[in-house]
Design an enzyme around this catalytic site. Structure first.
Site, PDB file in Angstrom:
ATOM      1  N   GLU A 253      41.480   9.263   1.705  1.00 25.29           N
ATOM      2  CA  GLU A 253      41.679   8.219   0.694  1.00 25.29           C
ATOM      3  C   GLU A 253      40.765   7.006   0.899  1.00 25.29           C
ATOM      4  O   GLU A 253      40.354   6.698   2.014  1.00 25.29           O
ATOM      5  CB  GLU A 253      43.156   7.769   0.714  1.00 25.29           C
ATOM      6  CG  GLU A 253      44.084   8.890   0.244  1.00 25.29           C
ATOM      7  CD  GLU A 253      45.554   8.497   0.155  1.00 25.29           C
ATOM      8  OE1 GLU A 253      46.232   8.983  -0.763  1.00 25.29           O
ATOM      9  OE2 GLU A 253      46.026   7.707   0.994  1.00 25.29           O
TER      10      GLU A 253
ATOM     11  N   CYS B  94      37.968  -0.365   0.970  1.00 26.66           N
ATOM     12  CA  CYS B  94      38.462   0.077   2.267  1.00 26.66           C
ATOM     13  C   CYS B  94      38.177   1.570   2.368  1.00 26.66           C
ATOM     14  O   CYS B  94      38.690   2.353   1.569  1.00 26.66           O
ATOM     15  CB  CYS B  94      39.964  -0.201   2.348  1.00 26.66           C
ATOM     16  SG  CYS B  94      40.736   0.451   3.837  1.00 26.66           S
TER      17      CYS B  94
ATOM     18  N   CYS C 298      43.285  11.381  12.158  1.00 25.05           N
ATOM     19  CA  CYS C 298      43.036  10.447  13.255  1.00 25.05           C
ATOM     20  C   CYS C 298      43.709  10.961  14.520  1.00 25.05           C
ATOM     21  O   CYS C 298      44.760  11.583  14.457  1.00 25.05           O
ATOM     22  CB  CYS C 298      43.598   9.073  12.880  1.00 25.05           C
ATOM     23  SG  CYS C 298      43.253   7.785  14.102  1.00 25.05           S
TER      24      CYS C 298
ATOM     25  N   CYS D 283      49.063   6.115  16.636  1.00 23.49           N
ATOM     26  CA  CYS D 283      49.907   4.912  16.544  1.00 23.49           C
ATOM     27  C   CYS D 283      51.213   5.267  15.819  1.00 23.49           C
ATOM     28  O   CYS D 283      51.186   5.920  14.780  1.00 23.49           O
ATOM     29  CB  CYS D 283      49.181   3.788  15.803  1.00 23.49           C
ATOM     30  SG  CYS D 283      47.636   3.311  16.590  1.00 23.49           S
TER      31      CYS D 283
ATOM     32  N   CYS E 222      51.781   4.441  11.873  1.00 19.95           N
ATOM     33  CA  CYS E 222      50.693   4.675  10.917  1.00 19.95           C
ATOM     34  C   CYS E 222      50.718   6.088  10.327  1.00 19.95           C
ATOM     35  O   CYS E 222      50.809   7.075  11.056  1.00 19.95           O
ATOM     36  CB  CYS E 222      49.355   4.427  11.617  1.00 19.95           C
ATOM     37  SG  CYS E 222      47.928   4.679  10.538  1.00 19.95           S
TER      38      CYS E 222
ATOM     39  N   GLY F  80      41.298   6.976  10.111  1.00 26.73           N
ATOM     40  CA  GLY F  80      40.387   7.257  11.214  1.00 26.73           C
ATOM     41  C   GLY F  80      40.117   6.052  12.089  1.00 26.73           C
ATOM     42  O   GLY F  80      40.416   4.903  11.716  1.00 26.73           O
ATOM     43  N   GLU F  81      39.562   6.314  13.263  1.00 29.04           N
ATOM     44  CA  GLU F  81      39.187   5.254  14.195  1.00 29.04           C
ATOM     45  C   GLU F  81      37.650   5.175  14.190  1.00 29.04           C
ATOM     46  O   GLU F  81      36.986   6.066  14.727  1.00 29.04           O
ATOM     47  CB  GLU F  81      39.738   5.596  15.587  1.00 29.04           C
ATOM     48  CG  GLU F  81      39.208   4.761  16.729  1.00 29.04           C
ATOM     49  CD  GLU F  81      39.262   3.247  16.491  1.00 29.04           C
ATOM     50  OE1 GLU F  81      40.313   2.723  16.100  1.00 29.04           O
ATOM     51  OE2 GLU F  81      38.212   2.589  16.681  1.00 29.04           O
TER      52      GLU F  81
ATOM     53  N   SER G 215      37.651  -2.266  11.909  1.00 36.98           N
ATOM     54  CA  SER G 215      38.932  -2.373  12.594  1.00 36.98           C
ATOM     55  C   SER G 215      39.068  -1.283  13.646  1.00 36.98           C
ATOM     56  O   SER G 215      38.770  -0.118  13.385  1.00 36.98           O
ATOM     57  CB  SER G 215      40.049  -2.252  11.545  1.00 36.98           C
ATOM     58  OG  SER G 215      41.305  -2.415  12.143  1.00 36.98           O
TER      59      SER G 215
ATOM     60  N   SER H 299      43.338  -4.105  16.210  1.00 42.62           N
ATOM     61  CA  SER H 299      44.736  -3.816  15.894  1.00 42.62           C
ATOM     62  C   SER H 299      45.548  -3.992  17.165  1.00 42.62           C
ATOM     63  O   SER H 299      45.522  -3.140  18.041  1.00 42.62           O
ATOM     64  CB  SER H 299      44.866  -2.386  15.378  1.00 42.62           C
ATOM     65  OG  SER H 299      44.071  -2.237  14.218  1.00 42.62           O
ATOM     66  N   LEU H 300      46.232  -5.106  17.245  1.00 40.36           N
ATOM     67  CA  LEU H 300      46.925  -5.440  18.497  1.00 40.36           C
ATOM     68  C   LEU H 300      48.392  -5.007  18.432  1.00 40.36           C
ATOM     69  O   LEU H 300      48.832  -4.180  19.232  1.00 40.36           O
ATOM     70  CB  LEU H 300      46.780  -6.949  18.745  1.00 40.36           C
ATOM     71  CG  LEU H 300      47.171  -7.462  20.117  1.00 40.36           C
ATOM     72  CD1 LEU H 300      46.367  -6.799  21.219  1.00 40.36           C
ATOM     73  CD2 LEU H 300      46.970  -8.990  20.179  1.00 40.36           C
ATOM     74  N   HIS H 301      49.141  -5.577  17.559  1.00 38.66           N
ATOM     75  CA  HIS H 301      50.531  -5.202  17.251  1.00 38.66           C
ATOM     76  C   HIS H 301      51.546  -5.418  18.362  1.00 38.66           C
ATOM     77  O   HIS H 301      52.749  -5.304  18.120  1.00 38.66           O
ATOM     78  CB  HIS H 301      50.623  -3.746  16.756  1.00 38.66           C
ATOM     79  CG  HIS H 301      49.723  -3.434  15.603  1.00 38.66           C
ATOM     80  ND1 HIS H 301      49.685  -4.205  14.476  1.00 38.66           N
ATOM     81  CD2 HIS H 301      48.804  -2.453  15.411  1.00 38.66           C
ATOM     82  CE1 HIS H 301      48.788  -3.701  13.626  1.00 38.66           C
ATOM     83  NE2 HIS H 301      48.233  -2.644  14.180  1.00 38.66           N
TER      84      HIS H 301
ATOM     85  N   ASN I 268      54.077  -1.986   6.677  1.00 42.72           N
ATOM     86  CA  ASN I 268      54.257  -1.181   5.466  1.00 42.72           C
ATOM     87  C   ASN I 268      55.044   0.069   5.829  1.00 42.72           C
ATOM     88  O   ASN I 268      54.710   0.761   6.785  1.00 42.72           O
ATOM     89  CB  ASN I 268      52.895  -0.831   4.872  1.00 42.72           C
ATOM     90  CG  ASN I 268      52.184  -2.082   4.387  1.00 42.72           C
ATOM     91  OD1 ASN I 268      52.711  -2.803   3.539  1.00 42.72           O
ATOM     92  ND2 ASN I 268      51.024  -2.366   4.941  1.00 42.72           N
TER      93      ASN I 268
ATOM     94  N   CYS J 260      47.856  -1.051   4.153  1.00 45.44           N
ATOM     95  CA  CYS J 260      47.490  -0.710   5.533  1.00 45.44           C
ATOM     96  C   CYS J 260      48.447   0.309   6.127  1.00 45.44           C
ATOM     97  O   CYS J 260      49.658   0.143   6.072  1.00 45.44           O
ATOM     98  CB  CYS J 260      47.590  -1.934   6.436  1.00 45.44           C
ATOM     99  SG  CYS J 260      46.387  -3.159   6.091  1.00 45.44           S
TER     100      CYS J 260
END
Ligand code: SAH
Length: 344
Positions: free
Chosen positions: A94, A107, A114, A118, A121, A161-162, A193, A216-218, A293, A334
């Site tokens: 996407e 985006c 991926c 995480c 996600c 993806g990373e 990111s 991306s810390l979180h 989200n 996201c």
């Protein structure tokens, strides 16, 4: 039989080498490159200032890839468009086009699926399939501009993806994107990111590309980050923040930290204090707070303490904003992007 070569993944200098080895003059590469990346030709026959014999030869040995639009959803709330694209081998990913007052931003995905795992996600849930090629990243922009009629001014590498796990292809893609004869997008309009692949952050810092790094810390401690982001067991928060300091020192670009607030997981006062402690030495930096989200695989709920959390950070001298969610009605936010759209 060998497949045809992927011409949209070739930089101008690669194209020059290719054409001279076909016995052509070097300047033909520049002409061809403009046809492909500026005028966006979809067939060699369109390249009207190239000799007939060359056009024929190109068609035999090279292909101009296209993407197929499998699904297109347009938000009724804010005009965001989400595309599900199919690549030539049938794999899918996407792409999201967002319209802001100051212009359109896209985006894009960098991999099919991926590996990072995480817990919050959707992009990682169906596993990893393959890296995307430079042409396949570029085509997400070209096809989206073609279909929507909107011009893309900025880019975020924040889809599926990373990107730092597909480093070489991403770097080639960024070279193509910023080339003068192509889309000519300044890398200052690009944000990349990452979940925190430390050696690659350092490598990127040394390249001084001008792009904005989003991390991306979180979660602010190893204990809390290990629980939701497996990458932290490989590169912990100390290594990560050291690499971020290095990035800022090398590039002068302020780092942006993403922090998705999940109800009861990372939205308490204690976590906010730990976050301030972690980020204070990294100032000036920026924290982007995202009410998490929701995705169908997990029970995570949006935090109701977003404003409180933000105020705590700001009062402690850490710059923090709350990200506006776009495309909420089409699952385009996201962490909601997927490899396919089955069951949605
Ligand atoms: N692999 C890269 C690129 C993905 S970008 C990375 O990890 O940064 C997508 C951004 O959305 C990342 O910051 C990711 O952590 C965040 N994200 C993932 N799932 C989310 C969710 N459910 N709610 C809010 N943000 C999420």
């Amino acid at each position: 039989m060998m497949g045809k070569k992927d011409i949209l993944s070739m930089t101008l200098s690669v194209l020059e080498t290719e054409l001279t080895s076909l016995g052509e003059k070097k300047f033909r590469a520049g002409q061809l490159y403009s046809w492909l990346h500026d005028k966006r030709a979809v067939s060699f026959a369109e390249c009207s200032d190239l000799p007939k014999s060359l056009i024929e030869r190109l068609g035999e040995e090279y292909e101009i890839k296209r993407l197929k639009i499998i699904r297109k959803l347009e938000s009724e709330l804010d005009g965001t468009i989400k595309y599900l694209y199919e690549f030539p081998d049938g794999e899918r990913a996407e792409t999201v086009l967002m319209s802001y007052k100051h212009g359109n931003s896209i985006c894009i995905s960098s991999q099919v699926g991926c590996k990072m795992g995480c817990s919050f996600c959707a992009s990682t849930k169906a596993g990893f399939v393959r890296d995307l090629l430079p042409s396949e990243m570029l085509l997400q922009i070209y096809e989206t501009e073609r279909d929507s009629g909107r011009k893309v001014e900025s880019l975020v590498l924040m889809g599926i993806g990373e990107p730092l796990d597909n480093f070489d292809n991403v770097m080639t893609f960024l070279g193509l994107l910023s080339s003068e004869k192509g889309k000519n997008m300044s890398l200052r309009h690009v944000s990349l990111s990452t979940c925190g692949i430390v050696p690659r952050i350092r490598e990127l810092a040394d390249m001084k590309t001008g792009l904005t790094l989003s991390v991306s810390l979180h979660a602010p401690t190893d204990e809390k980050r290990n629980a939701i982001m497996p990458i932290n067991r490989r590169y912990d928060t100390t290594e990560l923040t050291e690499a971020c300091k290095y990035y800022f020192a090398q590039t002068g670009r302020r780092i942006s930290f993403e922090f998705a607030l999940i109800d009861g997981v990372n939205d308490d006062k204690e976590t906010a204090k730990e976050l301030v402690k972690l980020l204070r030495p990294l100032s000036p930096c920026h924290v982007n707070l995202i009410p998490v989200n929701e995705i169908r695989e997990r029970e995570y709920r949006k935090s109701s303490k977003v404003r409180e959390f933000q105020k705590f950070l700001t009062d402690s001298g850490i710059n923090a904003t709350v990200r506006r969610t776009l495309g909420a009605d089409i699952n385009a936010a996201c962490g909601q992007l997927r490899r396919d759209s089955a069951g949605k």
